[in-house]
Design a protein around this motif. Sequence first.
Motif, mmCIF file in Angstrom:
data_model
loop_
_atom_site.group_PDB
_atom_site.id
_atom_site.type_symbol
_atom_site.label_atom_id
_atom_site.label_comp_id
_atom_site.label_asym_id
_atom_site.label_seq_id
_atom_site.Cartn_x
_atom_site.Cartn_y
_atom_site.Cartn_z
ATOM 1 N N TYR A 14 42.729 37.419 32.235
ATOM 2 C CA TYR A 14 42.442 37.046 32.723
ATOM 3 C C TYR A 14 43.837 36.026 33.625
ATOM 4 N N LEU A 15 44.782 36.246 34.539
ATOM 5 C CA LEU A 15 45.877 35.426 34.652
ATOM 6 C C LEU A 15 45.728 33.925 36.017
ATOM 7 N N HIS A 16 45.589 33.218 35.242
ATOM 8 C CA HIS A 16 45.209 32.018 35.939
ATOM 9 C C HIS A 16 46.652 31.110 37.261
ATOM 10 N N GLY A 17 46.042 30.522 38.432
ATOM 11 C CA GLY A 17 46.834 30.154 39.066
ATOM 12 C C GLY A 17 48.029 29.177 38.704
ATOM 13 N N ASN A 18 48.447 28.344 39.648
ATOM 14 C CA ASN A 18 49.922 27.170 39.440
ATOM 15 C C ASN A 18 49.934 26.455 38.303
ATOM 16 N N GLY A 19 48.519 26.089 38.584
ATOM 17 C CA GLY A 19 48.008 24.828 37.489
ATOM 18 C C GLY A 19 47.690 24.590 36.389
ATOM 19 N N GLY A 20 47.553 23.800 35.305
ATOM 20 C CA GLY A 20 46.645 23.347 34.462
ATOM 21 C C GLY A 20 46.301 24.602 32.858
ATOM 22 N N THR A 21 45.745 24.875 32.392
ATOM 23 C CA THR A 21 45.051 25.602 31.677
ATOM 24 C C THR A 21 44.474 25.963 31.391
ATOM 25 N N ARG A 22 44.333 26.972 30.642
ATOM 26 C CA ARG A 22 43.189 28.469 30.182
ATOM 27 C C ARG A 22 41.527 27.135 30.155
ATOM 28 N N ALA A 23 41.778 25.849 30.431
ATOM 29 C CA ALA A 23 40.876 25.499 29.275
ATOM 30 C C ALA A 23 40.560 24.763 31.173
ATOM 31 N N VAL A 24 41.264 24.907 32.311
ATOM 32 C CA VAL A 24 39.917 24.656 33.812
ATOM 33 C C VAL A 24 38.895 24.963 33.789
ATOM 34 N N ASP A 25 38.226 24.403 33.948
ATOM 35 C CA ASP A 25 36.697 23.804 34.576
ATOM 36 C C ASP A 25 36.448 25.253 35.385
ATOM 37 N N HIS A 26 37.300 25.501 36.186
ATOM 38 C CA HIS A 26 36.400 26.938 36.853
ATOM 39 C C HIS A 26 37.186 28.018 36.173
ATOM 40 N N ARG A 27 38.046 27.797 35.391
ATOM 41 C CA ARG A 27 38.583 29.173 34.878
ATOM 42 C C ARG A 27 37.186 29.170 33.235
ATOM 43 N N VAL A 28 37.102 28.062 32.819
ATOM 44 C CA VAL A 28 36.365 28.493 32.339
ATOM 45 C C VAL A 28 34.679 29.327 32.297
ATOM 46 N N GLN A 29 33.964 28.582 33.676
ATOM 47 C CA GLN A 29 33.029 28.963 34.159
ATOM 48 C C GLN A 29 33.375 30.326 34.681
ATOM 49 N N LEU A 30 34.794 31.038 35.168
ATOM 50 C CA LEU A 30 34.242 32.121 35.222
ATOM 51 C C LEU A 30 34.252 33.067 34.247
ATOM 52 N N ALA A 65 46.591 48.860 23.417
ATOM 53 C CA ALA A 65 46.550 49.809 21.402
ATOM 54 C C ALA A 65 45.369 49.164 20.525
ATOM 55 N N ARG A 66 44.356 48.156 21.161
ATOM 56 C CA ARG A 66 43.292 47.922 20.336
ATOM 57 C C ARG A 66 41.921 48.514 21.209
ATOM 58 N N SER A 67 41.990 48.912 22.358
ATOM 59 C CA SER A 67 41.068 49.172 23.295
ATOM 60 C C SER A 67 40.423 50.389 23.069
ATOM 61 N N ARG A 68 41.444 51.758 22.688
ATOM 62 C CA ARG A 68 40.681 53.220 22.897
ATOM 63 C C ARG A 68 40.272 53.867 23.072
ATOM 64 N N GLY A 69 40.952 53.205 24.675
ATOM 65 C CA GLY A 69 40.252 54.139 25.347
ATOM 66 C C GLY A 69 39.302 52.911 26.512
ATOM 67 N N THR A 70 39.605 52.317 26.465
ATOM 68 C CA THR A 70 37.767 50.979 26.831
ATOM 69 C C THR A 70 38.652 50.817 28.017
ATOM 70 N N PRO A 71 38.667 50.557 29.017
ATOM 71 C CA PRO A 71 38.564 50.140 30.713
ATOM 72 C C PRO A 71 39.185 48.880 30.171
ATOM 73 N N VAL A 72 41.049 48.248 31.230
ATOM 74 C CA VAL A 72 41.227 47.117 30.993
ATOM 75 C C VAL A 72 41.770 46.595 32.210
ATOM 76 N N CYS A 73 40.949 45.632 32.122
ATOM 77 C CA CYS A 73 41.361 45.024 33.634
ATOM 78 C C CYS A 73 42.513 44.242 33.988
ATOM 79 N N ILE A 74 43.202 43.735 34.830
ATOM 80 C CA ILE A 74 43.973 42.635 34.824
ATOM 81 C C ILE A 74 43.298 41.997 36.329
ATOM 82 N N TRP A 75 43.170 40.824 35.801
ATOM 83 C CA TRP A 75 42.343 39.749 36.890
ATOM 84 C C TRP A 75 43.253 38.240 37.595
ATOM 85 N N GLY A 76 43.647 38.754 38.143
ATOM 86 C CA GLY A 76 44.883 37.038 38.607
ATOM 87 C C GLY A 76 44.186 36.564 39.606
#
Length: 364
Positions: A147-163, A207-218
């Motif tokens: 998860y790649l967040h928006g321009n302000g705040g941190t990874r602890a912002v409420d709408h990010r935590v809720q997602l 390198a650690r997922s061993r074939g499990t799909p990895v998604c980039i969410w922005g």
Amino acid sequence: MKRHDASQKKVSGQAPEGRGRQSGSFTPHSLIYKKKKRPSSRLALYLKTSALALLCIYISVPFIIRLFPALLAKVVYLNILKVPFSVDLSNPKVILNHTTNFYLTTEDGITVGVWHTLPASRWEEAKYKDQVWYEEALSDVNPVIIYLHGNGGTRAVDHRVQLVKVLSAAGFHVLSLDYRGYADSTGEPTEEGITMDSVYLYEWVKARSRGTPVCIWGHSLGTGVATNAARKLQEKGSAVDVVILESPYTNIREAGAYHPFGRIYHSFPGFEYFFLDTFALNNIVFPNDENVKLLNAPILILHAEDDAVVPSFMAKKLHDIALKSQNSRGVKLVLFRADLDYEHENIYKDPKLPEIIWDFLNDI
């Protein structure tokens, strides 16, 4: 005696005394009138002064930004807002269950903070487990979302935590990254730098997922980071499994023109020169429109029709561009009705969101 009396009457006659009374009776009214008038005069002066000050500020801002382009970069990267202030980022379990905090050092020596939230189905296993166990858990059958967040705040912002809670409940690992210069990460943000952070985290996870799909969410600004990272990885020969763009824009120049702040100056003479051209002076481009032309990864676009920060027509534009690209292996646009009131940050509230994501993953 009469003359003397007359003289006295003349000196202390009634006429002057009467005039004095008339003058005296007029003066209080005059004073009252002036007292009533004075506050309104002060208010008018205050309003005129305020209006003049605002006008001066309005005119000065474009010139200041053009003379000091680094100020615009500070607006794009609001890393100075380390909100919420009360959260201990090293202890995420206070607001997110089955989550661990860790740090990665990128190739250029920058340390970035990351939260790893497990799928909710594994919460019991996660009790008292260390970082090594969390890393090994990435190789289970559950897909991973970076998860790649928006321009302000941190990874602890409420709408990010809720997602993250929604995604965890839906069966995903979620790794929430704070770019360089944000929160407890070191360095200063630049487009190249935060793209590098995201590429590094993706490769670390892969390198650690061993074939499990990895998604980039922005999300928002993070959509530009996501497509930049996906393009960079593709150029390195490691195409991203899935790209998910929430509330995306076409490019930073067009996003700036339609941003609420940009609309204030839309009619200002030289708007493009003072504002939009200044993005380029800071090497801030985030060309989602150019990137999706080249990506061969599946792309899911999510956007609310009532988004006032990034208008939904940009999502439609990106969708059309991606569809016309011969490289794309699957493109889907999901628009959420305006009456749902999701705006720019609340798509996580949609009860069908997990189903939308899983349907897309199963179709590619």
